[in-house]
Design an enzyme around this catalytic site. Structure first.
Site, PDB file in Angstrom:
ATOM      1  N   CYS A   1      -4.755  12.401  14.173  1.00  0.00           N
ATOM      2  CA  CYS A   1      -5.032  11.368  14.161  1.00  0.00           C
ATOM      3  C   CYS A   1      -5.171  10.492  14.862  1.00  0.00           C
ATOM      4  CB  CYS A   1      -3.992  10.475  12.737  1.00  0.00           C
ATOM      5  SG  CYS A   1      -2.540  10.165  12.759  1.00  0.00           S
TER       6      CYS A   1
ATOM      7  N   ARG B   1       1.575  13.926  13.608  1.00  0.00           N
ATOM      8  CA  ARG B   1       2.060  13.544  12.901  1.00  0.00           C
ATOM      9  C   ARG B   1       1.603  15.238  11.927  1.00  0.00           C
ATOM     10  NH1 ARG B   1       0.498   8.214  10.606  1.00  0.00           N
ATOM     11  NH2 ARG B   1       1.367   7.562   9.251  1.00  0.00           N
ATOM     12  N   PRO B   2       2.429  16.522  11.721  1.00  0.00           N
ATOM     13  CA  PRO B   2       2.391  17.305  11.071  1.00  0.00           C
ATOM     14  C   PRO B   2       3.082  17.090   9.490  1.00  0.00           C
ATOM     15  CG  PRO B   2       3.902  17.606  12.573  1.00  0.00           C
ATOM     16  CD  PRO B   2       3.573  16.134  13.000  1.00  0.00           C
ATOM     17  N   VAL B   3       2.488  17.959   9.273  1.00  0.00           N
ATOM     18  CA  VAL B   3       3.615  17.792   7.100  1.00  0.00           C
ATOM     19  C   VAL B   3       4.484  19.788   7.388  1.00  0.00           C
ATOM     20  CG1 VAL B   3       1.385  17.050   6.563  1.00  0.00           C
ATOM     21  CG2 VAL B   3       1.347  19.178   6.281  1.00  0.00           C
ATOM     22  N   ASP B   4       4.307  20.157   8.222  1.00  0.00           N
ATOM     23  CA  ASP B   4       5.330  21.003   8.336  1.00  0.00           C
ATOM     24  C   ASP B   4       6.802  20.690   7.536  1.00  0.00           C
ATOM     25  OD1 ASP B   4       6.021  19.407  10.609  1.00  0.00           O
ATOM     26  OD2 ASP B   4       7.625  20.593  11.136  1.00  0.00           O
TER      27      ASP B   4
ATOM     28  N   ASP C   1       4.999   0.146  12.331  1.00  0.00           N
ATOM     29  CA  ASP C   1       3.820  -0.157  11.707  1.00  0.00           C
ATOM     30  C   ASP C   1       4.093  -2.062  12.273  1.00  0.00           C
ATOM     31  OD1 ASP C   1       3.142   1.767  10.147  1.00  0.00           O
ATOM     32  OD2 ASP C   1       3.723   1.730   8.448  1.00  0.00           O
TER      33      ASP C   1
ATOM     34  N   ARG D   1      -4.251  10.558   5.856  1.00  0.00           N
ATOM     35  CA  ARG D   1      -3.380  11.739   5.473  1.00  0.00           C
ATOM     36  C   ARG D   1      -2.318  11.196   4.153  1.00  0.00           C
ATOM     37  NH1 ARG D   1       0.781  11.395   8.079  1.00  0.00           N
ATOM     38  NH2 ARG D   1       0.561  14.307   9.121  1.00  0.00           N
TER      39      ARG D   1
ATOM     40  N   ARG E   1      -8.238  -0.540   5.407  1.00  0.00           N
ATOM     41  CA  ARG E   1      -7.563   0.576   4.962  1.00  0.00           C
ATOM     42  C   ARG E   1      -5.989   0.115   4.404  1.00  0.00           C
ATOM     43  NH1 ARG E   1      -5.732   5.166   8.804  1.00  0.00           N
ATOM     44  NH2 ARG E   1      -4.566   4.778   6.790  1.00  0.00           N
TER      45      ARG E   1
ATOM     46  N   LYS F   1       0.861  -0.667   0.130  1.00  0.00           N
ATOM     47  CA  LYS F   1       0.243   0.371  -0.150  1.00  0.00           C
ATOM     48  C   LYS F   1       0.769   1.114   0.384  1.00  0.00           C
ATOM     49  CE  LYS F   1      -1.718   1.414   3.826  1.00  0.00           C
ATOM     50  NZ  LYS F   1      -0.689   2.231   4.200  1.00  0.00           N
ATOM     51  N   ASN F   2       1.766   1.190   1.293  1.00  0.00           N
ATOM     52  CA  ASN F   2       2.601   2.487   0.857  1.00  0.00           C
ATOM     53  C   ASN F   2       3.920   2.373  -0.188  1.00  0.00           C
ATOM     54  OD1 ASN F   2       0.880   3.118   3.520  1.00  0.00           O
ATOM     55  ND2 ASN F   2       2.741   2.290   4.720  1.00  0.00           N
TER      56      ASN F   2
ATOM     57  N   ILE G   1       9.005   6.928  17.252  1.00  0.00           N
ATOM     58  CA  ILE G   1       8.445   7.518  16.166  1.00  0.00           C
ATOM     59  C   ILE G   1       7.178   8.114  16.072  1.00  0.00           C
ATOM     60  CG2 ILE G   1       7.972   7.147  13.393  1.00  0.00           C
ATOM     61  CD1 ILE G   1      10.666   6.579  13.550  1.00  0.00           C
TER      62      ILE G   1
HETATM   63  C1  UD1 Z   1       4.977   7.278   6.923  1.00  0.00           C
HETATM   64  C2  UD1 Z   1       4.325   5.918   6.357  1.00  0.00           C
HETATM   65  C3  UD1 Z   1       3.316   4.832   7.938  1.00  0.00           C
HETATM   66  C4  UD1 Z   1       4.516   4.710   8.954  1.00  0.00           C
HETATM   67  C5  UD1 Z   1       5.420   5.741   8.885  1.00  0.00           C
HETATM   68  C6  UD1 Z   1       7.376   5.439   9.332  1.00  0.00           C
HETATM   69  C7  UD1 Z   1       2.557   5.617   4.148  1.00  0.00           C
HETATM   70  C8  UD1 Z   1       1.885   6.133   3.195  1.00  0.00           C
HETATM   71  N1  UD1 Z   1       2.633   5.378   5.094  1.00  0.00           N
HETATM   72  O1  UD1 Z   1       3.900   7.745   7.157  1.00  0.00           O
HETATM   73  O2  UD1 Z   1       2.601   3.911   7.789  1.00  0.00           O
HETATM   74  O3  UD1 Z   1       3.990   4.350  10.057  1.00  0.00           O
HETATM   75  O4  UD1 Z   1       5.707   6.191   7.709  1.00  0.00           O
HETATM   76  O5  UD1 Z   1       7.590   4.479   8.878  1.00  0.00           O
HETATM   77  O6  UD1 Z   1       3.924   5.986   3.875  1.00  0.00           O
HETATM   78  N2  UD1 Z   1       7.249  14.677  10.902  1.00  0.00           N
HETATM   79  C9  UD1 Z   1       7.434  15.359  11.500  1.00  0.00           C
HETATM   80  N3  UD1 Z   1       6.929  16.320  10.752  1.00  0.00           N
HETATM   81  C10 UD1 Z   1       6.516  16.514   8.555  1.00  0.00           C
HETATM   82  C11 UD1 Z   1       6.431  15.027   9.021  1.00  0.00           C
HETATM   83  C12 UD1 Z   1       6.978  13.917   9.617  1.00  0.00           C
HETATM   84  O7  UD1 Z   1       7.102  16.156  12.497  1.00  0.00           O
HETATM   85  O8  UD1 Z   1       5.811  16.992   8.013  1.00  0.00           O
HETATM   86  C13 UD1 Z   1       7.626  13.209  11.806  1.00  0.00           C
HETATM   87  C14 UD1 Z   1       6.349  12.692  11.933  1.00  0.00           C
HETATM   88  O9  UD1 Z   1       5.339  12.439  13.240  1.00  0.00           O
HETATM   89  C15 UD1 Z   1       6.857  11.619  13.086  1.00  0.00           C
HETATM   90  C16 UD1 Z   1       7.910  11.055  12.184  1.00  0.00           C
HETATM   91  O10 UD1 Z   1       7.863  12.218  11.077  1.00  0.00           O
HETATM   92  O11 UD1 Z   1       7.362  11.319  14.695  1.00  0.00           O
HETATM   93  C17 UD1 Z   1       8.412   9.905  10.226  1.00  0.00           C
HETATM   94  O12 UD1 Z   1       7.213  10.381  10.113  1.00  0.00           O
HETATM   95  P1  UD1 Z   1       6.778  10.273   8.273  1.00  0.00           P
HETATM   96  O13 UD1 Z   1       7.813   9.083   7.837  1.00  0.00           O
HETATM   97  O14 UD1 Z   1       7.191  11.898   7.468  1.00  0.00           O
HETATM   98  O15 UD1 Z   1       5.607   8.870   8.950  1.00  0.00           O
HETATM   99  P2  UD1 Z   1       4.756   9.333   7.508  1.00  0.00           P
HETATM  100  O16 UD1 Z   1       5.322   8.971   6.463  1.00  0.00           O
HETATM  101  O17 UD1 Z   1       3.195  10.052   7.527  1.00  0.00           O
END
Ligand code: UD1
Length: 440
Positions: free
Chosen positions: A130, A135-138, A327, A106, A419, A35-36, A349
């Protein structure tokens, strides 16, 4: 309208799993495409007006959501029963990802990079909170700003655009993006944007997950120049345009799905081969299973795990790839409830990713949570009970525990499972489990 027709027209939101335990899993299980890896691959179709064909795309709800999102923008999305998806984004009618879809998934944020780099503008709903943390996207947004995009948050939406005048004239520019922590979708989003940017982009502290490498393979087949995916530095030289795929891009097998069935084998003292699973994608997890006493073998068909009669406790710490995957943390916790001794699990994480612990306790597990650490004392006799799923992987842990518990376990809210797991009840029953999907 009969009850049957009515049920078919309603979403299966309240379906439940009824699991009759205990059982010992035995046999071979087919592993679906990841999926990912499929999600960013679907988003990559936005980068070209030509046809992109993907194979081995799993039939799970998140993929349907991404398909809906793309179709809503005007992408033609043609899904075949054999797992092939043919996409064509020759013209878009919108560059917006709405709240309704983003709030359920997300990973919809993955459309931001491609939309911005090819069309110069995107509106993507902020994902919001969530169950497994903030889980920000900053980091995604800072990276796009460094590449010259203007970002604003307006009415709950991220509005990103590129100035059409001046030296940049509608194109992102290459930049060095040094992530403070590896982010999987952040790395993928920057890759998706950088392939059409002007100049060279260097991603430092990039995520090294196999899904990132799979995306690089797809982008390269579309004419992009991507070096170093799978390592912590990725270098991308932007090109003027990308083409479609000459041959279907086959999505890699889902390492998390494979890990889930292999954990189930270890937990039930069973013997399961996850067909096509790649041991190199699962090394840290398979090492941990072996430490519990399971026999782990890589065969010509995939990966085989024979569970120990009496598993031993083993400590794990989740970490970015190649570390132990977050995961699979919940599934490993389910196994730890049956291990002799005390297992310490540290989740590094995501905060708040222990919602399954309290539900496992309802089945009889002995788990104490202290911040990011879970202490699991085993073995404890599990007894069937109603439990409620809270997120995708937490739900899988509850199903696994239900396979081991005496009597009936009812897992509520299995739409979380839908999902990311395709045909889970059928796959488990094929291994000798007794799992029934019923309307809640
Ligand atoms: C992806 C996977 C998810 C998996 C995760 C960690 C997909 C669709 N999802 O999620 O299944 O659990 O990787 O292996 O591939 N962070 C920030 N700011 C950001 C982005 C991330 O602070 O802008 C932090 C997150 O809160 C977390 C860490 O970085 O603590 C890693 O998260 P991230 O690797 O980004 O997870 P996803 O890509 O959302």
């Amino acid at each position: 309208m009969t009850e049957g027709t009515l049920r078919r027209t309603l979403p299966p939101a309240l379906d439940e799993f009824l699991i009759e335990g205990p059982c010992r899993l035995h046999g071979k299980v087919a592993i679906s495409g990841a999926k990912n890896a499929a999600l960013p691959a679907l988003a990559a179709s936005l980068l070209t007006g030509e046809t992109v064909t993907l194979a081995n795309v799993p039939a799970v709800a998140d993929i349907r959501t991404m398909g809906k999102l793309l179709a809503g923008m005007g992408v033609s999305v043609d899904r075949h029963p054999d797992g092939t998806v043919v996409l064509c984004a020759s013209e878009l009618s919108s560059t917006e990802a709405s709240y309704d879809l983003v709030r359920t998934m997300r990973a919809a944020i993955l459309v931001l990079g491609p939309l911005l780099t090819r069309f110069g503008e995107a509106w993507v709903s902020l994902p919001g909170g969530c169950a497994i943390g903030v889980r920000p996207v900053d980091l995604h947004l800072k990276a796009f700003e460094a590449m010259g995009a203007r970002i604003a948050v307006e009415k709950g939406y991220i509005h990103a655009h590129i100035s059409r005048v001046g030296p940049q004239a509608g194109r992102l520019k290459g930049a060095t993006i040094a992530f403070p922590m590896p982010t999987v979708t952040g790395t993928e989003n920057v890759m998706l944007a950088a392939v059409l940017a002007r100049g060279i982009t260097r991603i430092e502290n990039a995520a090294r997950e196999p899904e990132v490498e799979d995306l690089a393979r797809l982008l390269t087949s579309m004419g992009a120049s991507v070096e170093g995916a799978g390592s912590s530095t990725i270098t991308i030289e932007g090109v003027e345009s990308l083409c479609g795929t000459a041959e279907a891009h086959g999505i890699i097998p889902d390492r998390i799905e494979a890990g889930t069935y292999l954990a189930a084998a270890a937990l039930t003292g069973g013997d399961v081969t996850a067909l096509d699973a790649r041991p190199e994608h699962l090394a840290a997890f398979l090492n941990a299973l072996a430490e519990t006493g399971a026999s782990v073998t890589s065969t010509s068909e995939g990966v085989r795990v024979q569970g120990a009669e009496k598993p031993r406790a083993h400590d794990i710490v989740t970490a970015p790839h190649p570390g132990f995957p977050t995961d699979l943390q919940a599934q490993f916790m389910a196994l730890s409830t049956q291990a002799e001794g005390t297992s310490r699990i540290v989740e590094t994480i995501f905060e708040n990713r222990y919602l399954h612990a309290i539900e496992l306790a309802r089945l009889g597990a002995d788990i104490t949570i202290d911040g990011a650490t879970a202490i699991v004392r085993g073995p404890r006799r599990l007894e069937g009970a109603p439990v409620t799923a809270s997120d995708l992987r937490a739900s899988a842990a509850l199903v696994l525990a239900g396979l081991r518990a005496e009597g009936e376990t009812r897992v509520r809210r299995i739409y979380h499972l839908d999902r990311g797991y395709s045909g889970m009840a059928e796959k488990l029953n094929g291994l000798g489990a007794r799992v029934k999907r019923v309307a809640g």
